[in-house]
Design an enzyme around this catalytic site. Structure first.
Site, PDB file in Angstrom:
ATOM      1  N   THR A   1       0.817  -1.218   0.000  1.00  0.00           N
ATOM      2  CA  THR A   1       0.000   0.000   0.000  1.00  0.00           C
ATOM      3  C   THR A   1       0.848   1.264   0.000  1.00  0.00           C
ATOM      4  O   THR A   1       0.349   2.331  -0.349  1.00  0.00           O
ATOM      5  CB  THR A   1      -0.917   0.019   1.243  1.00  0.00           C
ATOM      6  OG1 THR A   1      -0.121  -0.210   2.413  1.00  0.00           O
ATOM      7  CG2 THR A   1      -1.989  -1.055   1.155  1.00  0.00           C
TER       8      THR A   1
ATOM      9  N   ASP B   1       9.794   1.392   5.866  1.00  0.00           N
ATOM     10  CA  ASP B   1      10.817   0.721   6.658  1.00  0.00           C
ATOM     11  C   ASP B   1      11.672   1.715   7.425  1.00  0.00           C
ATOM     12  O   ASP B   1      11.924   1.562   8.623  1.00  0.00           O
ATOM     13  CB  ASP B   1      11.710  -0.123   5.756  1.00  0.00           C
ATOM     14  CG  ASP B   1      10.959  -1.231   5.050  1.00  0.00           C
ATOM     15  OD1 ASP B   1       9.774  -1.443   5.372  1.00  0.00           O
ATOM     16  OD2 ASP B   1      11.541  -1.866   4.164  1.00  0.00           O
TER      17      ASP B   1
END
Length: 400
Positions: A52, A189
């Site tokens: 996403t 991340d």
């Protein structure tokens, strides 16, 4: 970097005193003097929201208690020296004014890329000595590279008083991976590693980059979140990310939106009816529904209904398996065997085709569920998985 044994405390992403002492001593042996400081940055696991991020959508990662640790000292002579405790080889020596994108595919490209990205952004980084080690498992989809980038960025920000915010550090680290290393990752991340708060998941809007810390105190609810590293990575995953990104972009083009995040969940059926390509239709269905799952889980956690998250995890795995088609036999087996053994829910996490799955369990049932997953792997002739708890931990910070 090659994974080492876990070197963190049970409740937060802070290296033990032994690890801090060891990296300090090794730094002095390598470079002839002690470091100016020691920093740590965690890996992450994503609770919900897969693929996403590049659709301007929502994600919900948490930091792991596994960290990359860096002992670092300033230099003012244009020299960058890098050493890893986890990779065979000596010190890598570079010149900061000669750093060039895509010039080195080895481990040193990650910290070197951060130096390059900082300098490209106009920040004064005249050199540094670094010694690094990591307990973040590699190849498991747990962002070992992001941890390495973020710990480097934080250390240099502190040492050279660059004044960067945590989201800015995350963007520098992402640019290092995108433009210097050449990996087209999203921002999740690095943001999780830089910005996570212990005992919380990070609700990130990948369009505005706004962050909301959502309480995720599993222990208080008698729950545990297990990470099951399948220890496999199938070649089928090569090129899969780019193909799915292209399919999502095609879906957005046909639907007349800039990104799939702009397709309301309530209008999903109507949108799917406008798509002729079956593959694109599947990709769109996953992205829009997974964005909706992030919103639903954020609401459940805010209301304290943590157990209700479980079925949404399993639902998300079915979407990744059937619509995005990025699962594999090992990941499917984790989910099937864990749920059959009484887990509240489970799903693959990360890019897929191997890597890891997460399993939400009652803490009292964690050992039984683990044994059931291990037995299922043995029965299928798969290599034993690695199972460990994901304790929501703190983001990057200075250790010493």
């Amino acid at each position: 970097m090659t994974a080492t044994a876990t070197t963190t405390t049970a409740t937060g992403a802070t290296p033990t005193a032994t690890v801090t002492e060891a990296v300090t001593e090794t730094f002095a042996e390598l470079y002839g003097a002690g470091p100016d400081g020691v920093w740590a940055a965690p890996g992450r696991v994503n609770l919900i929201g897969e693929y996403t991020d590049f659709n301007d959508g929502f994600v919900m990662p948490l930091a792991l208690p596994h960290t990359a640790v860096a002992a670092v000292a300033r230099r003012d002579d244009g020299v960058l020296r890098l050493h890893s405790a986890d990779v065979d080889g000596g010190v890598v020596q570079l010149r900061v004014d000669e750093l060039a994108p895509l010039s080195d595919g080895g481990w040193a490209a990650y910290p070197a890329g951060v130096v390059w990205a900082l300098r490209e952004a106009g920040h004064r980084v005249p050199g540094a000595d670094l010694h690094l080690t990591s307990s973040v498992p590699t190849g498991a989809g747990l962002s070992s590279s992001a941890a390495l980038e973020v710990v480097t960025a934080l250390a240099l920000d502190d040492l050279y008083a660059l004044g960067l915010s945590r989201p800015e550090l995350a963007r520098i680290a992402q640019r290092a991976e995108n433009d210097f290393v050449g990996v087209p990752c999203g921002i999740m991340d690095q943001t999780a590693s830089a910005c996570a708060v212990e005992g919380h998941v990070l609700h990130l809007d990948c369009r505005s980059l706004s962050i909301r810390q959502v309480p995720f105190d599993l222990a208080a609810h008698g729950l545990s979140l297990l990470v099951v590293d399948t220890r496999v990575k199938h070649a089928l995953g090569d090129g899969a990310y780019a193909a799915r990104r292209a399919g999502c972009e095609e879906g957005a083009r046909v639907l007349g939106v800039s990104h799939l995040r702009d397709v309301p969940y309530a209008d999903l059926d109507e949108a799917l009816g406008r798509l002729e390509d079956e593959t694109v239709r599947r990709y769109v269905r996953h992205i829009v529904s997974d964005d909706h799952r992030v919103v639903r889980i954020a609401r459940l956690l805010t209301e304290g209904d943590v157990r209700a998250v479980g079925p949404l995890l399993t639902e998300g795995h079915a979407s990744l398996r059937e619509d995005l088609r990025v699962s594999c036999d090992e990941l499917d087996l984790v989910v099937e065997s864990a749920v059959a053994a009484g887990a509240l829910g489970a799903r693959m996490t990360g890019g897929g085709f191997g890597g890891s799955a997460i399993v939400l369990v009652e803490s009292s049932a964690a050992d039984e569920v683990t044994r059931s997953v291990e037995a299922a792997f043995a029965a299928r002739g798969f290599a034993p998985p690695r199972v460990f708890p994901a304790v929501p931990s703190r983001g990057a910070h200075r250790v010493a």
